[in-house]
Scaffold this motif. Structure first.
Motif, PDB file in Angstrom:
ATOM      1  N   THR A 194      -8.102   7.972   1.524  1.00 50.52           N
ATOM      2  CA  THR A 194      -7.054   7.731   2.546  1.00 50.52           C
ATOM      3  C   THR A 194      -6.994   8.823   3.438  1.00 50.52           C
ATOM      4  OG1 THR A 194      -5.792   6.456   0.924  1.00 50.52           O
ATOM      5  CG2 THR A 194      -4.554   7.181   2.934  1.00 50.52           C
ATOM      6  N   CYS A 341      -5.541  -0.622   2.112  1.00 49.97           N
ATOM      7  CA  CYS A 341      -4.609   0.099   2.166  1.00 49.97           C
ATOM      8  C   CYS A 341      -3.181  -0.261   2.929  1.00 49.97           C
ATOM      9  CB  CYS A 341      -4.875   1.329   3.107  1.00 49.97           C
ATOM     10  SG  CYS A 341      -6.281   2.356   2.415  1.00 49.97           S
ATOM     11  N   ILE A 346       0.307   1.893   2.179  1.00 53.08           N
ATOM     12  CA  ILE A 346      -0.173   3.106   2.421  1.00 53.08           C
ATOM     13  C   ILE A 346      -0.447   3.482   3.881  1.00 53.08           C
ATOM     14  CG2 ILE A 346      -2.203   4.796   2.078  1.00 53.08           C
ATOM     15  CD1 ILE A 346      -3.042   2.863  -0.636  1.00 53.08           C
ATOM     16  N   LEU A 348      -1.926   5.394   7.040  1.00 53.53           N
ATOM     17  CA  LEU A 348      -3.226   5.881   7.325  1.00 53.53           C
ATOM     18  C   LEU A 348      -2.791   6.438   8.688  1.00 53.53           C
ATOM     19  CD1 LEU A 348      -5.585   2.917   6.987  1.00 53.53           C
ATOM     20  CD2 LEU A 348      -5.230   4.739   5.355  1.00 53.53           C
TER      21      LEU A 348
END
Length: 348
Positions: A194, A341, A346, A348
């Motif tokens: 990530t 992701c 998540i 980024l």
């Protein structure tokens, strides 16, 4: 299966490191409805402290540790019929001590091989690495299947010793083979991957020199294919194969492709402006080497120290022996990784 060189999937499949990046990808494929779905029993070894929240339904979880030989016997409780074992458990970046490399990647592998032999496992696939073989001497070099060992620092030595433990078990009668993926990518990724996306999005991923260093990479679905083919193809025990995408990429190409994939998924991506001389990688490698000799592992120096290196492999033996045929390109794989992701929330 129709090919006379293939064998049927076993009644039971055991995956060590089942909650890790690759382990999760494997058991998800086995419990899914795609090409690699299995009707048999799937059991995963998970360390006592690790979460299983991302594991799919239908995976029987056994808590244990490859560094604890007694805990490995529980993996085989109640098993009947053929049993195959895929050994993915390993340490790439130790959290506490350099000793983790040897304890997990070497001694842990030996423990797993001994348990597999003790319980009559039909076939073992050990997941190794490029690190036992070091780096290529030139950009046009490719590691072949007969490459001599030349381990790169502590991780490379531990994975080499792990391979030697597998080969010793084969000499003792175990049917075990090895796959050797380089840097892989795809869903279920850890935080370090990530961070890679974030650095590219911000234009801050360090490119050393002209960025023409060559890297083989492996999308996780391609790697799953290679592992399954190594497991279910009737080949000589002790063989190892390189499993990677169809061709190596340059570092510059990797960064540009990830930037394009991020843009295609709706992200604003800054032009990469972080350029360093090749000397930066050499200095980082010297610091990394000195730190490891002193018993310390500093992830940032280790990663930067590899950035001016070439690590490229020849997959022709896997194509010929296993029928391995990687289907997913870098651009497609990176877009899928980014969408995963996003689905996981998540940032980024």
């Amino acid at each position: 299966m129709s090919d006379p060189n293939t064998i049927d999937a076993p009644a039971t499949t055991i995956v060590t490191g089942a909650s890790g990046w690759l382990g999760t990808g494997l058991v998800t494929a086995f419990r899914g409805d795609g090409e690699y779905a299995r009707s048999g029993f799937v059991r995963g070894l998970v360390r006592p402290e690790e979460s299983t929240q991302h594991l799919p339904d239908g995976v029987d979880v056994v808590r244990g540790d490859v560094t604890d030989p007694a805990s490995l016997d529980a993996l085989f409780d109640g098993m009947t019929g053929d049993v195959d074992l895929i050994h993915t458990a390993g340490v790439i970046h130790p959290a506490a001590s350099m000793d983790e490399f040897d304890a997990v990647n070497h001694i842990g592998t030996r423990n797993v091989m001994e348990a597999a032999k003790r319980h009559g496992v039909r076939r073992v696939v050990h997941v190794s690495s490029n690190s036992p073989f070091g780096t290529n001497g030139a950009r046009n070099d490719r590691f072949g299947n007969d490459e001599p060992y030349h381990p790169y620092l502590g991780y490379g030595r531990s994975k080499m010793d792990g391979e030697l433990a597998v080969l010793a078990a084969v000499e003792g009668g175990l049917n075990a083979v090895m796959v050797r993926p380089p840097w892989f990518y795809g869903p279920h990724q850890p935080a370090r991957q990530t961070t890679f996306f974030t650095m590219v999005r911000k234009g801050r991923f360090p490119i050393l020199g002209d960025g023409g260093q060559v890297r083989s990479m492996t999308y996780i679905d391609n790697l799953v294919q290679g592992i399954v083919r190594a497991e279910l193809t009737d080949t000589e025990p002790g063989t190892g194969w390189w499993i990677a995408d169809a061709e190596p990429y340059t570092v510059r190409e990797i960064v540009e492709t990830v930037g394009d994939a991020l843009r295609a998924e709706g992200f604003e991506v800054k032009a990469n402006s972080f350029r360093l001389p090749n000397l930066a990688g050499t200095v980082a490698e010297k610091i990394d080497t000195a730190a490891q000799k002193a018993g310390r592992y500093i992830t940032q120096f280790h990663v930067l120290g590899e950035m001016n290196k070439n690590i490229a492999v020849d997959i022709s033996a896997a194509r010929a022996d296993l029928g391995y045929d990687p289907q997913v390109s870098l651009a497609e794989g990176m877009r899928t990784s980014i969408r995963w992701c996003i689905d996981q929330g998540i940032e980024l």
